[in-house]
Design an enzyme around this catalytic site. Structure first.
Site, PDB file in Angstrom:
ATOM      1  N   GLU A   1       0.816  -1.227   0.000  1.00 25.54           N
ATOM      2  CA  GLU A   1       0.000   0.000   0.000  1.00 25.54           C
ATOM      3  C   GLU A   1       0.845   1.269   0.000  1.00 25.54           C
ATOM      4  O   GLU A   1       0.625   2.169   0.815  1.00 25.54           O
ATOM      5  CB  GLU A   1      -0.981  -0.031   1.183  1.00 25.54           C
ATOM      6  CG  GLU A   1      -1.887  -1.266   1.145  1.00 25.54           C
ATOM      7  CD  GLU A   1      -2.831  -1.395   2.343  1.00 25.54           C
ATOM      8  OE1 GLU A   1      -2.831  -0.515   3.214  1.00 25.54           O
ATOM      9  OE2 GLU A   1      -3.561  -2.401   2.392  1.00 25.54           O
TER      10      GLU A   1
ATOM     11  N   ASN B   1       2.309  -4.980  -3.218  1.00 23.75           N
ATOM     12  CA  ASN B   1       0.889  -5.298  -3.032  1.00 23.75           C
ATOM     13  C   ASN B   1       0.112  -4.000  -2.777  1.00 23.75           C
ATOM     14  O   ASN B   1       0.605  -3.112  -2.079  1.00 23.75           O
ATOM     15  CB  ASN B   1       0.777  -6.230  -1.800  1.00 23.75           C
ATOM     16  CG  ASN B   1      -0.559  -6.898  -1.640  1.00 23.75           C
ATOM     17  OD1 ASN B   1      -1.112  -7.449  -2.603  1.00 23.75           O
ATOM     18  ND2 ASN B   1      -1.096  -6.876  -0.431  1.00 23.75           N
TER      19      ASN B   1
ATOM     20  N   HIS C   1     -10.315  -6.032  -2.645  1.00 23.76           N
ATOM     21  CA  HIS C   1     -11.426  -5.905  -1.694  1.00 23.76           C
ATOM     22  C   HIS C   1     -12.550  -5.229  -2.470  1.00 23.76           C
ATOM     23  O   HIS C   1     -12.550  -4.010  -2.656  1.00 23.76           O
ATOM     24  CB  HIS C   1     -11.001  -5.074  -0.476  1.00 23.76           C
ATOM     25  CG  HIS C   1      -9.952  -5.753   0.356  1.00 23.76           C
ATOM     26  ND1 HIS C   1     -10.209  -6.911   1.059  1.00 23.76           N
ATOM     27  CD2 HIS C   1      -8.652  -5.457   0.585  1.00 23.76           C
ATOM     28  CE1 HIS C   1      -9.104  -7.294   1.706  1.00 23.76           C
ATOM     29  NE2 HIS C   1      -8.150  -6.430   1.421  1.00 23.76           N
TER      30      HIS C   1
ATOM     31  N   GLU D   1      -6.121 -10.635  -1.642  1.00 26.18           N
ATOM     32  CA  GLU D   1      -6.994 -10.458  -0.460  1.00 26.18           C
ATOM     33  C   GLU D   1      -8.462 -10.391  -0.876  1.00 26.18           C
ATOM     34  O   GLU D   1      -9.231  -9.564  -0.362  1.00 26.18           O
ATOM     35  CB  GLU D   1      -6.606  -9.173   0.292  1.00 26.18           C
ATOM     36  CG  GLU D   1      -5.140  -9.118   0.706  1.00 26.18           C
ATOM     37  CD  GLU D   1      -4.747  -7.871   1.499  1.00 26.18           C
ATOM     38  OE1 GLU D   1      -5.650  -7.133   1.959  1.00 26.18           O
ATOM     39  OE2 GLU D   1      -3.538  -7.622   1.645  1.00 26.18           O
TER      40      GLU D   1
ATOM     41  N   ASP E   1     -12.245 -10.286  -1.438  1.00 28.43           N
ATOM     42  CA  ASP E   1     -13.578 -10.439  -0.858  1.00 28.43           C
ATOM     43  C   ASP E   1     -14.527  -9.532  -1.634  1.00 28.43           C
ATOM     44  O   ASP E   1     -14.091  -8.601  -2.298  1.00 28.43           O
ATOM     45  CB  ASP E   1     -13.636 -10.190   0.668  1.00 28.43           C
ATOM     46  CG  ASP E   1     -12.869  -8.979   1.159  1.00 28.43           C
ATOM     47  OD1 ASP E   1     -12.731  -7.989   0.410  1.00 28.43           O
ATOM     48  OD2 ASP E   1     -12.399  -9.015   2.318  1.00 28.43           O
TER      49      ASP E   1
HETATM   50  O1  G3I Z   1      -4.731  -8.214  18.589  1.00 28.84           O
HETATM   51  C1  G3I Z   1      -5.625  -7.242  19.151  1.00 28.84           C
HETATM   52  C2  G3I Z   1      -6.259  -7.783  20.404  1.00 28.84           C
HETATM   53  O2  G3I Z   1      -5.260  -7.998  21.351  1.00 28.84           O
HETATM   54  C3  G3I Z   1      -7.298  -6.770  20.908  1.00 28.84           C
HETATM   55  O3  G3I Z   1      -7.961  -7.311  21.999  1.00 28.84           O
HETATM   56  C4  G3I Z   1      -8.301  -6.476  19.798  1.00 28.84           C
HETATM   57  C5  G3I Z   1      -9.306  -5.403  20.229  1.00 28.84           C
HETATM   58  O4  G3I Z   1      -9.782  -4.674  19.137  1.00 28.84           O
HETATM   59  O5  G3I Z   1      -7.610  -5.984  18.676  1.00 28.84           O
HETATM   60  C6  G3I Z   1      -6.687  -6.919  18.148  1.00 28.84           C
HETATM   61  O6  G3I Z   1      -6.065  -6.367  17.024  1.00 28.84           O
HETATM   62  C7  G3I Z   1      -6.860  -6.272  15.861  1.00 28.84           C
HETATM   63  C8  G3I Z   1      -6.212  -7.126  14.777  1.00 28.84           C
HETATM   64  O7  G3I Z   1      -6.886  -6.947  13.559  1.00 28.84           O
HETATM   65  C9  G3I Z   1      -6.203  -8.615  15.124  1.00 28.84           C
HETATM   66  O8  G3I Z   1      -7.515  -9.087  15.241  1.00 28.84           O
HETATM   67  C10 G3I Z   1      -6.888  -4.831  15.439  1.00 28.84           C
HETATM   68  O9  G3I Z   1      -7.623  -4.082  16.358  1.00 28.84           O
HETATM   69  C11 G3I Z   1      -7.516  -4.703  14.067  1.00 28.84           C
HETATM   70  O10 G3I Z   1      -7.369  -3.363  13.611  1.00 28.84           O
HETATM   71  C12 G3I Z   1      -6.822  -5.626  13.087  1.00 28.84           C
HETATM   72  O11 G3I Z   1      -7.481  -5.502  11.828  1.00 28.84           O
HETATM   73  C13 G3I Z   1      -6.760  -6.046  10.731  1.00 28.84           C
HETATM   74  C14 G3I Z   1      -6.439  -4.943   9.744  1.00 28.84           C
HETATM   75  O12 G3I Z   1      -5.785  -5.497   8.624  1.00 28.84           O
HETATM   76  C15 G3I Z   1      -5.556  -3.885  10.363  1.00 28.84           C
HETATM   77  O13 G3I Z   1      -5.171  -2.941   9.422  1.00 28.84           O
HETATM   78  C16 G3I Z   1      -7.621  -7.087  10.084  1.00 28.84           C
HETATM   79  O14 G3I Z   1      -7.789  -8.189  10.978  1.00 28.84           O
HETATM   80  C17 G3I Z   1      -6.971  -7.576   8.777  1.00 28.84           C
HETATM   81  O15 G3I Z   1      -7.880  -8.378   8.082  1.00 28.84           O
HETATM   82  C18 G3I Z   1      -6.628  -6.374   7.916  1.00 28.84           C
HETATM   83  O16 G3I Z   1      -5.987  -6.836   6.755  1.00 28.84           O
HETATM   84  C19 G3I Z   1      -5.613  -5.819   5.816  1.00 28.84           C
HETATM   85  C20 G3I Z   1      -4.366  -6.308   5.111  1.00 28.84           C
HETATM   86  O17 G3I Z   1      -3.364  -6.610   6.055  1.00 28.84           O
HETATM   87  C21 G3I Z   1      -3.859  -5.265   4.110  1.00 28.84           C
HETATM   88  N1  G3I Z   1      -4.911  -4.888   3.178  1.00 28.84           N
HETATM   89  C22 G3I Z   1      -6.177  -4.492   3.778  1.00 28.84           C
HETATM   90  C23 G3I Z   1      -6.680  -5.561   4.738  1.00 28.84           C
HETATM   91  C24 G3I Z   1      -8.032  -5.188   5.324  1.00 28.84           C
HETATM   92  O18 G3I Z   1      -7.931  -4.029   6.124  1.00 28.84           O
END
Ligand code: G3I
Length: 330
Positions: free
Chosen positions: A146, A187, A223, A250, A252
């Site tokens: 990104e 990516n 996405h 990725e 969806d």
């Molecule tokens: O690990 C913590 C946990 O300890 C805490 O209790 C919880 C409370 O909110 O948060 C957890 O972290 C979260 C993490 O996912 C793991 O579940 C974060 O808040 C959350 O922001 C994070 O979101 C991820 C996101 O990237 C962050 O930018 C998504 O799961 C993940 O699917 C998403 O993936 C990204 C790709 O890497 C790049 N392209 C876009 C894609 C979608 O946003």
């Protein structure tokens, strides 16, 4: 009397025939994949589906990112990433590494770096340590993620602000050294149709190649929004003009709420269209959907007015979208 194939199809469980990653391989591709991580492996139904021939490659959804792997300078933590790689390899699956240099999920200590020399050595050490962890076991890495805004300009980040475009060269060179067998990808998202962002991506790849930067592939996250997938085929063809491998990394297709039988049917068509777009381009190596089941998609929290973006529903049952993929592969 039935033909022998029809007979076998009638007596053997459908899993022997119908699994989409196996079918992708039969079409000359490397995999159908999914994002996965310890939190989703812990859901038995997801682990069971992930172990089948529907999925042949896993991308760590979060456990390979900088905040997870190097939360403090020089202090590495591979608990989640190791678990993901162990699940994948013990089930005979591939792994796509994700992601080394990204402005998001970046610890504050990196963003606080104020000089180019320090940042360069921090990038080099991060790339070499994270890639070195499972050297030789990872199919491909999203080395940088990104880097562009939607208007094709470079995104502000500590990386671009201190090093300019050269941060990309630094990351890829360190990556090639760290694991010469891994395919090195750039990516990004919103490359799904014509516009300034895909123009900028194609131009950047041309510059990287002319500078001799070791890059092997370009990932288009995809996405997508229901009914808005018509540009995907052209984009994959355009990205392939770079001469690099192309991967849908990725995928969806999110549906506006409320989800209906009609919108699920449209989603079937959309997944079918995207799958065929990859099949049509020899350089397209595979498709990764961003999760197994609608139960655990990032879409729920990020786009609360959308729902149901994946191939398996909240109850871990195959959706019409799955049939859309499957029929593209038949
Ligand atoms: O690990 C913590 C946990 O300890 C805490 O209790 C919880 C409370 O909110 O948060 C957890 O972290 C979260 C993490 O996912 C793991 O579940 C974060 O808040 C959350 O922001 C994070 O979101 C991820 C996101 O990237 C962050 O930018 C998504 O799961 C993940 O699917 C998403 O993936 C990204 C790709 O890497 C790049 N392209 C876009 C894609 C979608 O946003």
């Amino acid at each position: 009397m039935k033909s022998s194939t029809a007979f076998l199809a009638a007596v053997l469980p459908s899993v022997a025939f119908g699994l989409i990653s196996d079918k992708m391989k039969a079409k000359g591709k490397l995999y159908w994949g999914s994002a996965l991580d310890p939190n989703t492996i812990a859901i038995t139904q997801i682990a069971n589906i992930a172990a089948t021939g529907d999925f042949g490659c896993f991308t760590p959804e979060n456990s390979g990112k900088w905040d997870a792997t190097e939360p403090a300078r020089g202090q590495f933590n591979f608990t989640g990433f190791d678990a993901l790689v162990s699940f994948a390899t013990s089930h005979g699956k591939l792994v796509r590494g994700h992601t080394l240099v990204w402005h998001s999920q970046l610890p504050a200590w990196v963003s606080a770096i104020g000089d180019a020399a320090t940042l360069t050595s921090v990038i080099q050490n991060h790339v070499s340590t994270v890639m070195g962890r499972h050297k030789g076991q990872i199919l491909a890495w999203d080395v940088v993620n990104e880097v562009f805004n939607d208007d094709g300009t470079f995104r502000n980040s500590v990386f671009f602000n201190l090093l300019g475009e050269n941060f990309i060269d630094i990351a890829f060179k360190a990556a090639r050294q760290a694991d010469p067998n891994a395919k090195l990808f750039i990516n990004d998202f919103n490359l799904d149709g014509p516009g300034k962002k895909i123009d900028a991506m194609v131009a950047l790849i041309g510059r990287l190649k002319s500078r001799g930067v070791p890059i092997d592939g370009v990932g288009t996250q995809s996405h997508l929004i229901l009914g808005q997938v018509g540009g995907v085929a052209g984009s994959i063809q355009r990205l392939a003009t770079t001469g690099l491998q192309v991967a849908i990394t990725e995928l969806d297709v999110r549906i506006p709420k409320p989800v209906t039988a009609a919108t699920l049917q449209q989603q079937q068509t959309d997944f079918n269209t995207v799958t065929k777009a990859c099949l049509a381009v020899p350089q397209c190596v595979g498709i990764t959907s961003w999760g197994v089941s609608d139960k655990t998609s990032w879409v729920d929290s990020t786009f609360p007015t959308f729902d149901s973006p994946l191939l398996f529903d909240d109850n871990f049952q195959k959706k019409p979208a799955y049939t859309g993929v499957d029929s593209a592969l038949n």
